[in-house]
Design an enzyme around this catalytic site. Structure first.
Site, PDB file in Angstrom:
ATOM      1  N   GLU A  62       3.354  -5.813   7.008  1.00 17.47           N
ATOM      2  CA  GLU A  62       2.512  -4.815   7.574  1.00 17.47           C
ATOM      3  C   GLU A  62       2.806  -4.795   9.168  1.00 17.47           C
ATOM      4  OE1 GLU A  62      -0.116  -6.125   4.113  1.00 17.47           O
ATOM      5  OE2 GLU A  62       1.407  -7.012   5.362  1.00 17.47           O
ATOM      6  N   GLY A  97      -0.313  -5.314   0.475  1.00 16.89           N
ATOM      7  CA  GLY A  97      -1.601  -5.304  -0.492  1.00 16.89           C
ATOM      8  C   GLY A  97      -1.472  -5.859  -1.814  1.00 16.89           C
ATOM      9  N   ALA A 139       1.017  -1.221   0.108  1.00 17.52           N
ATOM     10  CA  ALA A 139      -0.067   0.058   0.086  1.00 17.52           C
ATOM     11  C   ALA A 139       0.823   1.322  -0.163  1.00 17.52           C
ATOM     12  CB  ALA A 139      -0.861   0.183   1.131  1.00 17.52           C
ATOM     13  N   GLU A 156      -2.116  -9.222  -1.482  1.00 20.70           N
ATOM     14  CA  GLU A 156      -3.394  -9.491  -1.148  1.00 20.70           C
ATOM     15  C   GLU A 156      -4.371  -9.617  -2.707  1.00 20.70           C
ATOM     16  OE1 GLU A 156      -4.717  -8.053   3.043  1.00 20.70           O
ATOM     17  OE2 GLU A 156      -3.312  -6.774   2.300  1.00 20.70           O
TER      18      GLU A 156
END
Length: 697
Positions: free
Chosen positions: A159, A136, A90, A139
């Protein structure tokens, strides 16, 4: 390491499907269709060298999914158009300063909906992954039906390093696809894995080379690709009672490195899986709330701050490194490890010493280090080839940079310089790794004092990222610039400091360690003192740290700083001198304050330990903030953020506190000053608040 991966990518042409039109409708994506009717969706974030996920990107992806639902291609390939990798995670900028968990949850809910729609597409979807696929990005890949990795791919969920856990459905999709006993530790530690490991875990269905991507995609879309299936164990591990048992084991494992009071994220992730691991919809929903709650914690916000401090310090390095050959003088603990690190970062290194034994020891330690950090046997061999023993000091003539790491004695260093200087080539830099001798004293005998500067590394060199780049008022600014670029080129963070006793980091650490010695004098147990520092969040206590550094070095630095700052520092107890005289120097001799076995301090026998008091923590910690304010006031470092970064990256100072100055700001400057005043009344002048507090913001 990353730079090596980048070099390999430099000459590779990525297989990106049909050539897209120049003016496609999307800003950050390119969408084409090949002759077989397969849609190729390329992530290509505008104006950057790496893909990151942000709200605008997710919004655009939503529009694309609507288009795909209408057009129904025969298959979908998702790829990155960037050489650097798939998606690096992200865009962390979006996380800074978040204070409202509700707003974060709404925002993350929007992104969840898009990823859910990607997963629900009624066409075969395959992610083709090269380079970094993190957070992300992973993901997004997990929401595709299939994943094909190129051999150099790296996967991970970093993260936790930001005080968070995955938040785009990753906690659910990852633990359902991969055995939770392997999936959970990866999310809890933030470690990355390579393509082979990802294949063995079932995270990817196939590993291939770039030139075979077209065929692999055809196999995937047509259903010929043999897909990884979640194993029988996944079913067992998702049963409620089994989850409860495993979760308690995970909690105790996490507690060893990250206490819950300071680092809530690992525990939030374990709770999430324990409570909802058997119910996909409930877990996806709970993940959003848990992620949002973590985002607004002081821990996450401070770790995000540290992430940006690292970026800011990387920029101080600039680019355009000119240094290719480093000559290191002194193959002791520091010199040998500096040489090993530089050779591991693709530089040619010659290592000189008066005796052959230290050089042999340094090369053995280098081989151990490379075995841990370089993944290929050939890379280990190449790194060792670049590290050359140099008993005759021939390397001096050709070196672009000479790093002197001989013992901390002024006459010895000056003697070394006298022999070196006539042989150095024009434009070469002479750097000292001294931590206790001011450059003003070292430069007096030099013919060209302008080429002298300090490169002060920290122990252990391979773990601590900071290098203090020290200048005196006569240092050539161009050489200083080259030294900063060199530090960046060896994947280290430079801190430009003006020469003054102890520079920044040792000056901040010394009162912390000497205060601990005075506490020992007051008959406080060493384990309680170390526990006080750990309770605040330091990675190790000051007594254990003194043993690690070496009590002889602590004594030298303490004496040097006391000679300059007098009673602003705690006095050095006489028994410490006796200990050093007896050769009890800490870890390196096997005995200091602790007994050391196999590089670990023996901390047994600490069962009936008393709880450390708040006053004890303040005595250890607040002088560090006080010194940092003094260094800012004196102009030794010119930026408060960089001071915080330096103390975190040079000493491991509790990262979740955001640094000693950030801690003072959070606690309140008035509170810090009044506490220091109270300690001054009770214990003496060493706690006197610096006048810099009056103007500190």
């Amino acid at each position: 390491m990353e730079s090596q991966i980048m070099d390999v990518l430099g000459d590779r042409v990525l297989e990106l499907g049909p050539t897209p039109d120049a003016g496609g409708p999307y800003k950050n994506f390119k969408l084409t269709r090949d002759g077989d009717g397969v849609a190729w969706l390329l992530f290509d974030r505008e104006g950057t060298s790496a893909n990151t996920l942000s709200a605008d990107l997710i919004e655009e992806l939503d529009k694309i999914i609507t288009e795909l639902e209408g057009q129904r291609p025969t298959g979908l390939v998702i790829r990155s158009g960037k050489k650097s990798g798939f998606i690096a995670g992200a865009d962390v900028n979006a996380f800074r300063g978040a204070t409202d968990a509700g707003a974060v949850e709404t925002e993350i809910g929007r992104a969840h909906a898009v990823i859910d729609r990607l997963e629900a597409l009624r066409i075969p979807s395959v992610a083709v992954i090269h380079g970094f696929c993190l957070g992300g990005g992973l993901e997004v890949a997990l929401a595709c039906q299939m994943r094909i990795a190129i051999e150099d791919a790296r996967f991970g969920f970093p993260e936790v390093m930001l005080g968070l856990h995955p938040g785009l459905g990753g906690t659910v999709r990852f633990t359902q696809l991969v055995n939770p006993m392997q999936a959970m530790p990866l999310m809890l530690t933030g470690k990355t894995i390579d393509a082979r490991k990802a294949k063995s875990l079932g995270l990817v269905d196939a590993v291939t080379q770039e030139r075979h991507v077209r065929n692999a995609v055809k196999d995937a879309v047509s259903g010929r690709l043999k897909r990884a299936r979640p194993g029988f164990l996944n079913t067992v591990f998702s049963l409620g009672p089994v989850r409860g048992f495993l979760a308690s084991r995970m909690r105790s494992e996490a507690g060893k490195t990250a206490p819950e009071a300071h680092y809530p994220a690992p525990y939030a992730l374990i709770d999430l899986w324990e409570k909802h691991g058997g119910d996909r919809a409930a877990m996806l929903n709970a993940e959003k709330a848990s992620f949002a709650k973590l985002m607004v914690t002081p821990t996450a916000q401070n770790l995000i701050r540290v992430f940006f401090l690292r970026e800011q310090m990387k920029k101080l390095a600039g680019d355009g490194n000119k240094i290719e050959h480093v000559h290191v003088i002194g193959a002791g603990a520091m010199g040998g490890d500096i040489a090993a690190w530089c050779a591991g970062q693709n530089l040619r290194v010659t290592l000189a010493d008066m005796k052959p034994e230290p050089i042999a020891g340094a090369i053995k330690r280098a081989a151990d280090l490379y075995g841990k950090i370089l993944r290929k046997r050939t890379a280990v061999r190449d790194a060792l080839d670049r590290l050359m023993p140099d008993m005759q000091a021939e390397g001096v003539r050709n070196a672009d940079l000479i790093i002197e790491a001989v013992p901390e004695k002024l006459e010895l260093k000056q003697k070394v310089y006298a022999g070196l200087e006539p042989k150095m080539k024009p434009g070469a830099i002479l750097a000292t790794n001294t931590s206790s001798i001011p450059l003003q004293d070292l430069r007096t005998t030099l013919e060209k004092p302008e080429r002298l500067l300090g490169l002060h590394f920290f122990n252990p060199v391979s773990r601590l990222q900071l290098v203090e780049v020290v200048s005196h008022d006569g240092t050539d600014p161009q050489l200083l610039k080259e030294a900063l670029a060199f530090v960046g080129a060896i994947d280290r963070l430079p801190l430009p400091v003006k020469s003054s006793p102890g520079f920044l980091v040792n000056r901040a650490l010394t009162p912390y360690m000497l205060e601990a010695m005075l506490m020992l004098d007051e008959k406080i147990d060493k384990m309680v003192i170390d526990a006080a520092a750990k309770k605040f969040g330091m990675p190790m206590g000051p007594i254990e740290l003194a043993d690690q550094v070496g009590l002889d070095i602590c004594l030298d630095v303490g004496d040097m700083l006391r000679s300059k700052f007098g009673n602003l520092l705690p006095s050095t107890p006489a028994w410490l001198r006796d200990k050093v005289a007896r050769g009890e120097l800490g870890r390196k001799t096997g005995k200091g304050f602790y007994t050391w076995k196999d590089g670990k301090a023996d901390t047994s026998g600490a069962l009936a330990m008393s709880e450390p008091s708040a006053e004890m923590i303040d005595r250890l910690i607040l002088p560090m903030s006080n010194v940092c304010v003094a260094c800012l006031r004196e102009g030794i470092v010119d930026n408060a953020d960089v001071v915080d970064g330096a103390v975190i990256f040079g000493t491991g100072y509790a990262p979740f506190r955001g640094g000693p100055l950030n801690y003072a700001r959070t606690r309140g400057v008035e509170n810090v000053v009044s506490t220091l005043d109270a300690l001054t009344d009770k214990f003496g002048g060493r706690f006197t608040p610096d006048v810099g507090w009056e103007t500190f913001k």
